[in-house]
Design a protein around this motif. Structure first.
Motif, PDB file in Angstrom:
ATOM      1  N   UNK A  36     -52.271 -62.963  32.250  1.00 19.08           N
ATOM      2  CA  UNK A  36     -51.585 -64.263  32.316  1.00 19.08           C
ATOM      3  C   UNK A  36     -50.959 -64.636  30.972  1.00 19.08           C
ATOM      4  N   UNK A  37     -51.602 -64.234  29.876  1.00 14.23           N
ATOM      5  CA  UNK A  37     -51.031 -64.583  28.566  1.00 14.23           C
ATOM      6  C   UNK A  37     -49.712 -63.842  28.353  1.00 14.23           C
ATOM      7  N   UNK A  38     -49.682 -62.567  28.747  1.00 12.59           N
ATOM      8  CA  UNK A  38     -48.431 -61.798  28.611  1.00 12.59           C
ATOM      9  C   UNK A  38     -47.384 -62.356  29.572  1.00 12.59           C
ATOM     10  N   UNK A  39     -47.832 -62.681  30.766  1.00 10.70           N
ATOM     11  CA  UNK A  39     -46.918 -63.237  31.768  1.00 10.70           C
ATOM     12  C   UNK A  39     -46.352 -64.588  31.311  1.00 10.70           C
ATOM     13  N   UNK A  40     -47.205 -65.397  30.690  1.00  7.74           N
ATOM     14  CA  UNK A  40     -46.755 -66.707  30.207  1.00  7.74           C
ATOM     15  C   UNK A  40     -45.677 -66.531  29.141  1.00  7.74           C
ATOM     16  N   UNK A  41     -45.849 -65.518  28.300  1.00  4.35           N
ATOM     17  CA  UNK A  41     -44.843 -65.253  27.268  1.00  4.35           C
ATOM     18  C   UNK A  41     -43.524 -64.811  27.924  1.00  4.35           C
ATOM     19  N   UNK A  42     -43.635 -63.947  28.936  1.00 12.44           N
ATOM     20  CA  UNK A  42     -42.433 -63.475  29.634  1.00 12.44           C
ATOM     21  C   UNK A  42     -41.700 -64.635  30.312  1.00 12.44           C
ATOM     22  N   UNK A  43     -42.467 -65.628  30.760  1.00 11.68           N
ATOM     23  CA  UNK A  43     -41.858 -66.768  31.461  1.00 11.68           C
ATOM     24  C   UNK A  43     -41.460 -67.908  30.520  1.00 11.68           C
ATOM     25  N   UNK A  44     -41.692 -67.726  29.229  1.00 15.88           N
ATOM     26  CA  UNK A  44     -41.402 -68.789  28.258  1.00 15.88           C
ATOM     27  C   UNK A  44     -39.954 -69.284  28.351  1.00 15.88           C
ATOM     28  N   UNK A  45     -38.950 -68.392  28.480  1.00 16.94           N
ATOM     29  CA  UNK A  45     -37.570 -68.894  28.593  1.00 16.94           C
ATOM     30  C   UNK A  45     -37.364 -69.810  29.801  1.00 16.94           C
ATOM     31  N   UNK A  46     -38.212 -69.659  30.823  1.00 24.12           N
ATOM     32  CA  UNK A  46     -38.091 -70.547  31.991  1.00 24.12           C
ATOM     33  C   UNK A  46     -38.903 -71.841  31.788  1.00 24.12           C
ATOM     34  N   UNK A  47     -40.137 -71.689  31.284  1.00 27.84           N
ATOM     35  CA  UNK A  47     -40.992 -72.882  31.156  1.00 27.84           C
ATOM     36  C   UNK A  47     -40.569 -73.759  29.971  1.00 27.84           C
ATOM     37  N   UNK A  48     -40.073 -73.105  28.900  1.00 27.75           N
ATOM     38  CA  UNK A  48     -39.644 -73.820  27.677  1.00 27.75           C
ATOM     39  C   UNK A  48     -40.735 -74.745  27.155  1.00 27.75           C
ATOM     40  N   UNK A  49     -41.967 -74.340  27.339  1.00 28.51           N
ATOM     41  CA  UNK A  49     -43.105 -75.154  26.900  1.00 28.51           C
ATOM     42  C   UNK A  49     -44.079 -74.235  26.164  1.00 28.51           C
ATOM     43  N   UNK A  50     -44.168 -74.397  24.830  1.00 26.89           N
ATOM     44  CA  UNK A  50     -44.972 -73.452  24.046  1.00 26.89           C
ATOM     45  C   UNK A  50     -46.464 -73.537  24.391  1.00 26.89           C
ATOM     46  N   UNK A  51     -46.884 -74.693  24.975  1.00 26.83           N
ATOM     47  CA  UNK A  51     -48.301 -74.818  25.342  1.00 26.83           C
ATOM     48  C   UNK A  51     -48.696 -73.821  26.432  1.00 26.83           C
ATOM     49  N   UNK A  52     -47.742 -73.425  27.268  1.00 25.27           N
ATOM     50  CA  UNK A  52     -48.063 -72.475  28.340  1.00 25.27           C
ATOM     51  C   UNK A  52     -48.485 -71.127  27.773  1.00 25.27           C
ATOM     52  N   UNK A  53     -48.028 -70.849  26.536  1.00 20.12           N
ATOM     53  CA  UNK A  53     -48.424 -69.594  25.878  1.00 20.12           C
ATOM     54  C   UNK A  53     -49.611 -69.848  24.933  1.00 20.12           C
ATOM     55  N   UNK A  54     -49.517 -70.920  24.177  1.00 17.30           N
ATOM     56  CA  UNK A  54     -50.527 -71.189  23.133  1.00 17.30           C
ATOM     57  C   UNK A  54     -51.929 -71.397  23.702  1.00 17.30           C
ATOM     58  N   UNK A  55     -52.002 -71.874  24.933  1.00 16.39           N
ATOM     59  CA  UNK A  55     -53.319 -72.219  25.495  1.00 16.39           C
ATOM     60  C   UNK A  55     -54.242 -71.008  25.646  1.00 16.39           C
ATOM     61  N   UNK A  56     -53.671 -69.815  25.588  1.00 16.45           N
ATOM     62  CA  UNK A  56     -54.508 -68.624  25.734  1.00 16.45           C
ATOM     63  C   UNK A  56     -55.177 -68.217  24.411  1.00 16.45           C
ATOM     64  N   UNK A  57     -54.806 -68.877  23.320  1.00 13.89           N
ATOM     65  CA  UNK A  57     -55.291 -68.478  21.993  1.00 13.89           C
ATOM     66  C   UNK A  57     -56.227 -69.541  21.413  1.00 13.89           C
ATOM     67  N   UNK A  58     -57.285 -69.050  20.764  1.00 13.27           N
ATOM     68  CA  UNK A  58     -58.251 -69.994  20.182  1.00 13.27           C
ATOM     69  C   UNK A  58     -57.656 -70.641  18.927  1.00 13.27           C
ATOM     70  N   UNK A  59     -58.260 -71.738  18.495  1.00 15.91           N
ATOM     71  CA  UNK A  59     -57.742 -72.468  17.318  1.00 15.91           C
ATOM     72  C   UNK A  59     -57.835 -71.625  16.050  1.00 15.91           C
ATOM     73  N   UNK A  60     -58.822 -70.709  16.006  1.00 14.37           N
ATOM     74  CA  UNK A  60     -58.971 -69.865  14.817  1.00 14.37           C
ATOM     75  C   UNK A  60     -58.386 -68.466  15.039  1.00 14.37           C
ATOM     76  N   UNK A  61     -57.431 -68.376  15.924  1.00 12.10           N
ATOM     77  CA  UNK A  61     -56.837 -67.067  16.247  1.00 12.10           C
ATOM     78  C   UNK A  61     -56.138 -66.455  15.030  1.00 12.10           C
ATOM     79  N   UNK A  62     -56.292 -65.173  14.884  1.00 13.29           N
ATOM     80  CA  UNK A  62     -55.362 -64.417  14.036  1.00 13.29           C
ATOM     81  C   UNK A  62     -55.198 -63.026  14.624  1.00 13.29           C
ATOM     82  N   UNK A  63     -54.012 -62.479  14.433  1.00 15.75           N
ATOM     83  CA  UNK A  63     -53.734 -61.169  14.998  1.00 15.75           C
ATOM     84  C   UNK A  63     -52.977 -60.296  14.021  1.00 15.75           C
ATOM     85  N   UNK A  64     -52.949 -59.026  14.323  1.00 16.59           N
ATOM     86  CA  UNK A  64     -52.206 -58.075  13.487  1.00 16.59           C
ATOM     87  C   UNK A  64     -51.318 -57.255  14.409  1.00 16.59           C
ATOM     88  N   UNK A  65     -50.033 -57.233  14.094  1.00 14.55           N
ATOM     89  CA  UNK A  65     -49.111 -56.447  14.901  1.00 14.55           C
ATOM     90  C   UNK A  65     -48.323 -55.522  13.976  1.00 14.55           C
TER      91      UNK A  65
END
Lengths: 163, 274
Positions: A36-65
Motif C-alpha cells: 500500500x505504501x508503494x501504491x500510495x506513492x504511485x497514486x500521489x499524482x492523483x491524490x495530491x495529498x502527501x499524507x496518503x504517502x507519509x502515513x506509512x512512515x514513523x515519525x523517527x523514520x530514516x532510510x538509505x537509497x
C-alpha cells in the motif's frame, strides 16, 4: 449438497477462530503495508495529498537509497514539494509497484524484503527509473505497522539462485 | 435495503437433492474418483488455515458440488494461496483453469467473504455464517459451471460468466433450502455493488475496470439471480418482488427465462453425455 454447505460453514468457523484469520496476521499486515505504501506513492499524482504517502512512515523514520540518506523531515519536505507541484498542475507520472514481498515479525518489530519497480517522470523528464531491492524495518503502533527504516539499492539483472 | 426483508435465513436440515442429479448420460453417476484434491504448500500466512482445511477435509467436502457430474477427465480441486495484486490488495479469487483442468479456490477469497459478512454487525453471527456459506457455495458452483462448459466443450454463446451464474443459481433453486442460501450471493453482490458505486464516484479508471470486466456488474448479477429464483417458482417467491429484489417489469418474464435456461443446460449436458 449438505456436505458442501457444512464445509462452507466450517470454513466460516475456522476463519473466525482467533489467530486464524489472515487479517489478524502480522506478516499479512506488513506485506499489505509495504504494497500500500508503494501504491500510495504511485497514486500521489492523483491524490495530491502527501499524507496518503507519509502515513506509512514513523515519525523517527530514516532510510538509505543507493547511499543517500532520507530522514523523516526530508521525506516530508520532498512530499510537500511534490504536492505543491501537482497542485500547480505541473505534469507528473509515477508508475511504481512492489513485488516478491516477504515479511516476518517478532513482537512489535517486523521486517520485509521486496522488489520495487519505478518509472517516475515530471513534464516528460525522467526523475527515477529502474528496479530496486529493498529491506524495510517496521514497528507496530497500535494496530498499524509503520516503516521505521528502509534500505533500497538499484538492482541489475537477475538475482543469483540460492544454493 | 433490498434484502433486509427477505433474510430469514433458517436452514433446517439439508436434504439436498440437487439439480445436478437429473438423469442424463453426462451427469448423474457419481464420479468421486474423477475429482483430485490438492492442498499445495503455502507461506506462513496460510500455514494454519491450510492445516485446518486438510485436517477437516474441507476440499473433499466442497467437492460434493462436482461429484454428481461424470467428468470426461480428472478434475482437480485445490486450495491455493494466491498472494497479492499490484494494488496491494489480496488476490481474492476462485477460478477454473481449462489447461490444468482444475478449479482453484484462493484462501484469500474465503478471507474476503469472511471480512465482508463479518462486518454486517446488524446481523447475528449465525446469519453472517449462513450468508458466507451461501456465497462460498455459489462460488464453487459458479466455477463448476465454468468447468462443465470447459470440460464438456459446451458452446457458451454470450458471456460465459452469466452462464456460470445461471448454472449455480439453477443448482441452488433445485434444492429445498437453496432459496435461503441464495441470499448469500445476493448479499455479496449487493454489498459489492455499493463499493462499486463508491468507485464510480471516485475514479474513472475504476469505472472502466468495472465495465470492461468479463463479469456483469454486480447489480446485473443480483437481478439476474433474483429473476431465476423467482422464475423457478413464482408463487413461492412473491417476496422477491415485494422486497425489491426484482422489478415488477421484469418479473413476468422470469418463469419463461428460468425454464428456457434450465432446459438449455439439461439439453446440452444430455447431448454431451450421450
Amino acid at each position: 449438497m449438505k456436505r458442501l454447505f457444512l464445509a462452507c460453514l466450517s470454513i466460516w468457523a475456522l476463519i473466525a477462530l482467533p489467530g486464524v484469520a489472515v487479517a489478524e496476521s502480522d506478516e499479512a499486515a506488513i506485506v499489505r503495508t509495504i504494497m500500500e505504501s508503494v501504491n500510495a506513492f504511485a497514486n500521489f499524482p492523483q491524490t495530491k495529498d502527501h499524507q496518503t504517502v507519509a502515513r506509512f512512515y514513523s515519525k523517527d523514520y530514516f532510510g538509505i537509497q543507493d547511499g543517500a540518506v532520507m530522514s523523516r523531515s526530508l521525506l516530508d519536505k520532498q512530499l510537500a514539494d511534490m504536492e505543491k507541484m501537482l497542485k500547480d498542475e505541473i505534469p507528473m507520472t509515477i508508475k511504481a509497484s512492489a513485488s516478491n514481498v516477504r515479511a516476518e515479525s517478532s513482537g512489535v518489530m517486523g521486517w520485509a524484503t521486496y522488489d520495487v519497480s519505478i518509472d517516475w517522470d515530471s513534464s516528460g523528464l525522467p526523475i527515477v527509473k529502474g528496479n530496486e531491492k529493498c529491506t524495510s524495518l517496521l514497528r507496530k503502533a497500535g494496530t498499524q505497522w509503520q516503516i521505521q527504516h528502509d534500505h533500497c539499492s538499484s538492482s541489475k539483472g537477475q538475482p543469483e539462485k540460492a544454493t | 435495503m433490498w434484502l433486509t426483508k427477505t433474510s430469514k435465513l433458517v436452514v433446517v436440515g439439508m436434504g439436498l437433492a440437487t439439480w445436478l442429479f437429473i438423469g442424463s448420460a453426462g451427469i448423474g453417476q457419481a464420479g468421486q474418483s474423477q475429482i483430485v484434491i490438492a492442498y499445495p504448500p503455502v507461506s506462513n500466512l496460510y500455514m494454519q488455515q491450510r492445516q485446518l482445511w486438510m485436517q477437516n477435509r474441507l476440499l473433499e467436502d466442497l467437492s460434493e458440488a462436482l461429484v454428481p457430474i461424470k467428468w470426461p477427465r480428472q478434475l482437480t480441486l485445490m486450495a491455493v494461496e494466491c498472494g497479492f495484486l499490484a494494488n496491494g490488495q489480496p488476490n481474492a479469487n476462485a477460478f477454473y483453469n481449462p489447461q490444468q483442468h482444475s478449479i482453484t479456490l484462493c484462501y484469500e477469497f474465503a478471507d474476503y467473504l469472511f471480512q465482508m459478512f463479518s462486518q454486517q454487525t446488524q446481523l447475528p453471527q449465525n446469519q453472517q455464517g449462513l450468508l458466507f456459506s451461501g456465497a462460498l457455495m455459489f462460488t464453487i458452483l459458479h466455477e463448476a459451471g465454468h468447468a462443465v462448459i470447459g470440460e464438456f466443450n459446451i458452446p457458451a454463446i454470450g458471456r460465459e460468466e452469466d452462464a456460470a451464474d445461471q448454472f449455480a443459481t439453477i443448482a441452488f433453486v433445485a434444492d429445498p433450502n437453496g432459496a435461503q442460501l441464495l441470499m448469500g450471493p445476493l448479499w455479496w453482490f449487493q454489498l459489492s455493488s455499493q463499493q462499486s458505486k463508491n468507485f464510480l464516484g471516485f475514479d474513472t479508471r475504476d469505472a472502466i475496470r468495472l465495465y470492461s470486466d468479463e463479469h456483469g456488474v454486480d447489480e446485473q448479477r443480483f437481478y439476474n439471480i433474483s429473476c431465476l429464483l423467482y422464475g423457478s417458482n413464482p408463487s413461492a417467491h412473491q417476496d422477491v418482488i415485494a422486497s425489491g429484489m426484482l422489478t415488477p417489469e421484469r418479473a413476468p418474464r422470469c418463469a419463461s427465462e428460468y425454464q428456457k435456461i434450465r432446459r438449455s443446460w439439461e439439453l446440452l449436458l444430455t447431448q454431451k453425455g450421450s
